[in-house]
Design a protein around this motif. Structure first.
Motif, PDB file in Angstrom:
ATOM      1  N   TYR A 357      25.589  39.984 -16.958  1.00 40.60           N
ATOM      2  CA  TYR A 357      25.373  40.902 -18.085  1.00 40.60           C
ATOM      3  C   TYR A 357      24.006  41.568 -17.942  1.00 40.60           C
ATOM      4  N   VAL A 358      22.996  40.735 -17.662  1.00 39.08           N
ATOM      5  CA  VAL A 358      21.631  41.242 -17.549  1.00 39.08           C
ATOM      6  C   VAL A 358      21.481  42.088 -16.292  1.00 39.08           C
ATOM      7  N   ALA A 359      22.045  41.609 -15.172  1.00 37.64           N
ATOM      8  CA  ALA A 359      21.987  42.394 -13.928  1.00 37.64           C
ATOM      9  C   ALA A 359      22.638  43.757 -14.121  1.00 37.64           C
ATOM     10  N   GLY A 360      23.788  43.794 -14.813  1.00 36.17           N
ATOM     11  CA  GLY A 360      24.464  45.058 -15.048  1.00 36.17           C
ATOM     12  C   GLY A 360      23.659  45.982 -15.946  1.00 36.17           C
ATOM     13  N   ALA A 361      23.018  45.419 -16.973  1.00 38.83           N
ATOM     14  CA  ALA A 361      22.194  46.240 -17.871  1.00 38.83           C
ATOM     15  C   ALA A 361      21.018  46.852 -17.116  1.00 38.83           C
ATOM     16  N   ILE A 362      20.418  46.094 -16.230  1.00 36.65           N
ATOM     17  CA  ILE A 362      19.296  46.623 -15.441  1.00 36.65           C
ATOM     18  C   ILE A 362      19.784  47.726 -14.508  1.00 36.65           C
ATOM     19  N   ALA A 363      20.941  47.509 -13.895  1.00 35.65           N
ATOM     20  CA  ALA A 363      21.503  48.542 -13.015  1.00 35.65           C
ATOM     21  C   ALA A 363      21.808  49.816 -13.793  1.00 35.65           C
ATOM     22  N   ALA A 364      22.362  49.673 -15.007  1.00 35.52           N
ATOM     23  CA  ALA A 364      22.656  50.854 -15.820  1.00 35.52           C
ATOM     24  C   ALA A 364      21.373  51.596 -16.175  1.00 35.52           C
ATOM     25  N   ALA A 365      20.311  50.849 -16.468  1.00 31.77           N
ATOM     26  CA  ALA A 365      19.025  51.484 -16.780  1.00 31.77           C
ATOM     27  C   ALA A 365      18.462  52.207 -15.562  1.00 31.77           C
ATOM     28  N   ARG A 366      18.617  51.604 -14.378  1.00 29.21           N
ATOM     29  CA  ARG A 366      18.138  52.263 -13.157  1.00 29.21           C
ATOM     30  C   ARG A 366      18.936  53.540 -12.891  1.00 29.21           C
ATOM     31  N   SER A 367      20.256  53.496 -13.121  1.00 23.49           N
ATOM     32  CA  SER A 367      21.074  54.689 -12.943  1.00 23.49           C
ATOM     33  C   SER A 367      20.673  55.794 -13.913  1.00 23.49           C
ATOM     34  N   ALA A 368      20.163  55.382 -15.082  1.00 19.35           N
ATOM     35  CA  ALA A 368      19.732  56.355 -16.085  1.00 19.35           C
ATOM     36  C   ALA A 368      18.322  56.869 -15.837  1.00 19.35           C
ATOM     37  N   GLY A 369      17.702  56.446 -14.749  1.00 17.70           N
ATOM     38  CA  GLY A 369      16.394  56.975 -14.381  1.00 17.70           C
ATOM     39  C   GLY A 369      15.213  56.107 -14.738  1.00 17.70           C
ATOM     40  N   ARG A 370      15.465  54.905 -15.280  1.00 20.58           N
ATOM     41  CA  ARG A 370      14.362  54.014 -15.591  1.00 20.58           C
ATOM     42  C   ARG A 370      13.777  53.428 -14.299  1.00 20.58           C
ATOM     43  N   SER A 371      12.471  53.198 -14.297  1.00 22.09           N
ATOM     44  CA  SER A 371      11.826  52.546 -13.163  1.00 22.09           C
ATOM     45  C   SER A 371      12.200  51.067 -13.166  1.00 22.09           C
ATOM     46  N   PRO A 372      11.987  50.357 -12.041  1.00 26.49           N
ATOM     47  CA  PRO A 372      12.265  48.918 -12.047  1.00 26.49           C
ATOM     48  C   PRO A 372      11.517  48.173 -13.152  1.00 26.49           C
ATOM     49  N   ALA A 373      10.239  48.508 -13.359  1.00 24.09           N
ATOM     50  CA  ALA A 373       9.464  47.834 -14.409  1.00 24.09           C
ATOM     51  C   ALA A 373      10.028  48.154 -15.788  1.00 24.09           C
ATOM     52  N   GLN A 374      10.413  49.401 -16.011  1.00 20.91           N
ATOM     53  CA  GLN A 374      10.982  49.780 -17.301  1.00 20.91           C
ATOM     54  C   GLN A 374      12.331  49.098 -17.528  1.00 20.91           C
ATOM     55  N   ALA A 375      13.159  49.050 -16.495  1.00 19.43           N
ATOM     56  CA  ALA A 375      14.469  48.413 -16.624  1.00 19.43           C
ATOM     57  C   ALA A 375      14.325  46.918 -16.900  1.00 19.43           C
ATOM     58  N   ARG A 376      13.364  46.301 -16.226  1.00 17.99           N
ATOM     59  CA  ARG A 376      13.114  44.873 -16.448  1.00 17.99           C
ATOM     60  C   ARG A 376      12.658  44.634 -17.894  1.00 17.99           C
ATOM     61  N   ALA A 377      11.704  45.434 -18.363  1.00 17.06           N
ATOM     62  CA  ALA A 377      11.186  45.266 -19.720  1.00 17.06           C
ATOM     63  C   ALA A 377      12.272  45.522 -20.764  1.00 17.06           C
ATOM     64  N   GLN A 378      13.096  46.537 -20.507  1.00 14.24           N
ATOM     65  CA  GLN A 378      14.175  46.861 -21.427  1.00 14.24           C
ATOM     66  C   GLN A 378      15.166  45.711 -21.524  1.00 14.24           C
ATOM     67  N   ALA A 379      15.491  45.098 -20.391  1.00 11.57           N
ATOM     68  CA  ALA A 379      16.424  43.964 -20.394  1.00 11.57           C
ATOM     69  C   ALA A 379      15.836  42.765 -21.129  1.00 11.57           C
ATOM     70  N   ARG A 380      14.561  42.479 -20.898  1.00 13.37           N
ATOM     71  CA  ARG A 380      13.929  41.352 -21.593  1.00 13.37           C
ATOM     72  C   ARG A 380      13.955  41.563 -23.110  1.00 13.37           C
ATOM     73  N   ALA A 381      13.717  42.810 -23.539  1.00 13.92           N
ATOM     74  CA  ALA A 381      13.717  43.096 -24.970  1.00 13.92           C
ATOM     75  C   ALA A 381      15.132  42.996 -25.551  1.00 13.92           C
ATOM     76  N   ARG A 382      16.109  43.528 -24.825  1.00 14.69           N
ATOM     77  CA  ARG A 382      17.488  43.519 -25.327  1.00 14.69           C
ATOM     78  C   ARG A 382      18.080  42.125 -25.353  1.00 14.69           C
ATOM     79  N   PHE A 383      17.780  41.317 -24.350  1.00 18.62           N
ATOM     80  CA  PHE A 383      18.413  40.006 -24.206  1.00 18.62           C
ATOM     81  C   PHE A 383      17.450  38.864 -24.562  1.00 18.62           C
TER      82      PHE A 383
END
Length: 388
Positions: A357-383
């Motif tokens: 679930y978390v890996a997929g959310a990070i991948a979706a964020a990366r596809s949407a243009g988020r940087s790795p750091a942003q995608a990681r932070a977004q996942a930590r906040a969401r989950f």
């Protein structure tokens, strides 16, 4: 729930190269009885120190910064831990790695059949004619992927160079479904559902009993890195629904080193384990890895590991996903699950199924243009862990 003691007993019976170190408790680990690892420069000193326990044979694992020395004569796990502790050498045992670990490993229950799930289609904005998003790449290193499953046509995944691919049913030919057959297909299905635009990289590192070891996992990570270098396509996310406890609760150095070698552009996600324990399990407990615990109806599942090293929490109870399918030539009269599972769709529980679930959310964020750091932070906040 699965009886973890019986699972461990079966693993040790069918994989007699492993032995338990410590009691079957918060101090236990499982290691290979037939090998030890050291930096290559220390291999000769280790063979001398082993004396009659040296079986002859040193495997050069220079690409992992290791040499594996073949040993014999260790009948009990405490003999191995005592020997390692007594040496003035950087010697380590080779720890068992399993799908979503207890020290005996494995998911929290058995899969149950569900009706077929519709395969993910393109995102709504892509279907409406919007510019195609950048395709994030997610590596699933597990038991492989099911042959000819409708969720996994050739254009959504590719094999990792040098690793086997297919999720097998009955490798030991006992006419029964192997304990973790379908595990990798289930992981890949959750990633695909959460990030339908992502490209999957699939490699088999666990056998269909869910068994591997830390050297094999480190080698698979090395092959994944080489694959990315050859193709020129970086790996955005790596899902590792596998783990181990170690005899000294320290990280397995080979796996830690390989994860670090990917650099900050790759986000690692790993299952925390199903032992209802706070003991650190690796690689989930590594600082560079997002360790994922399982939720059951919005609360931490009773089976899930926990602790300060668990960074994210996602659904992990009765997760609907894909499963390995029966081939026409397979005969499995000894099934201990509902045969309808082999139609390719199940619900299954464990931190194994929370991690993607978390890996997929990070991948979706990366596809949407988020940087790795942003995608990681977004996942930590969401989950984040739910508050009492």
């Amino acid at each position: 729930m699965v009886d973890q003691g019986l699972r461990l007993e079966r693993i040790l019976r069918t994989h007699d190269e492993f032995v338990v170190v410590g009691e079957a408790s918060e101090t236990a680990a499982v290691v290979r009885r037939d090998s030890l690892v050291v930096p290559p420069a220390a291999a000769d000193r280790l063979t001398s120190a082993l004396q009659h326990r040296y079986a002859g044979g040193v495997d050069d694992l220079g690409h992992l910064g290791l040499a594996r020395v073949r040993v014999r004569g260790f009948d009990r796990g405490d003999q191995i831990s005592d020997f390692v502790r007594e040496q003035q050498l950087p010697v380590r045992p080779v720890h068992l790695m399993l799908g979503a670990p207890f020290y005996g490993g494995g998911p929290a229950d058995k899969p149950r059949p569900i009706p077929a799930l519709a395969a993910p289609g393109p995102r709504a904005d892509a279907a409406a004619g919007a510019p195609a998003p950048a395709r994030a790449t997610v590596a699933v290193l597990d038991t492989g992927i099911s042959r000819n499953h409708p969720w996994f046509p050739a254009d959504v995944w590719e094999p990792v160079d040098g690793l086997a691919t297919w999720d097998e049913l009955d490798v030991d030919n006992d006419y029964a479904l192997d304990a973790q057959a379908g595990h990798g297909t289930a992981i890949a299905g959750i990633v695909r559902r959460e990030a339908p635009d992502a490209a999957l990289l699939v490699g088999r590192v666990l056998d269909s009993a869910g068994v591997s070891d830390e050297v094999a996992v480190a080698d698979a990570l090395s092959k994944l890195r080489a694959h990315a270098a050859r193709t020129g396509r970086p790996v955005d996310v790596v899902n590792l629904s596998l783990s181990c406890y170690t005899h000294d609760d320290e990280p397995p150095p080979s796996v830690s080193r390989e994860i670090a070698a990917f650099g900050p552009g790759t986000v690692f996600v790993a299952a925390a384990g199903n032992a209802s324990s706070r003991r650190p399990a690796y690689p989930a407990a590594l600082e560079d890895v997002i360790g994922v615990g399982a939720l059951d109806e919005g609360r931490p599942a009773a089976f899930s590991n926990s602790g300060s090293w668990v960074d994210a929490w996602a659904p992990g109870a009765r997760v609907a996903t894909t499963f390995v399918t029966r081939r026409d030539d397979s005969a499995l009269p000894g099934l201990d699950i509902d045969e309808k599972c082999l139609a390719g769709y199940v619900e299954w529980s464990g931190t194994s199924f929370a991690a993607p679930y978390v890996a997929g959310a990070i991948a979706a964020a990366r596809s949407a243009g988020r940087s790795p750091a942003q995608a990681r932070a977004q996942a930590r906040a969401r989950f984040r862990e739910p508050q009492p």
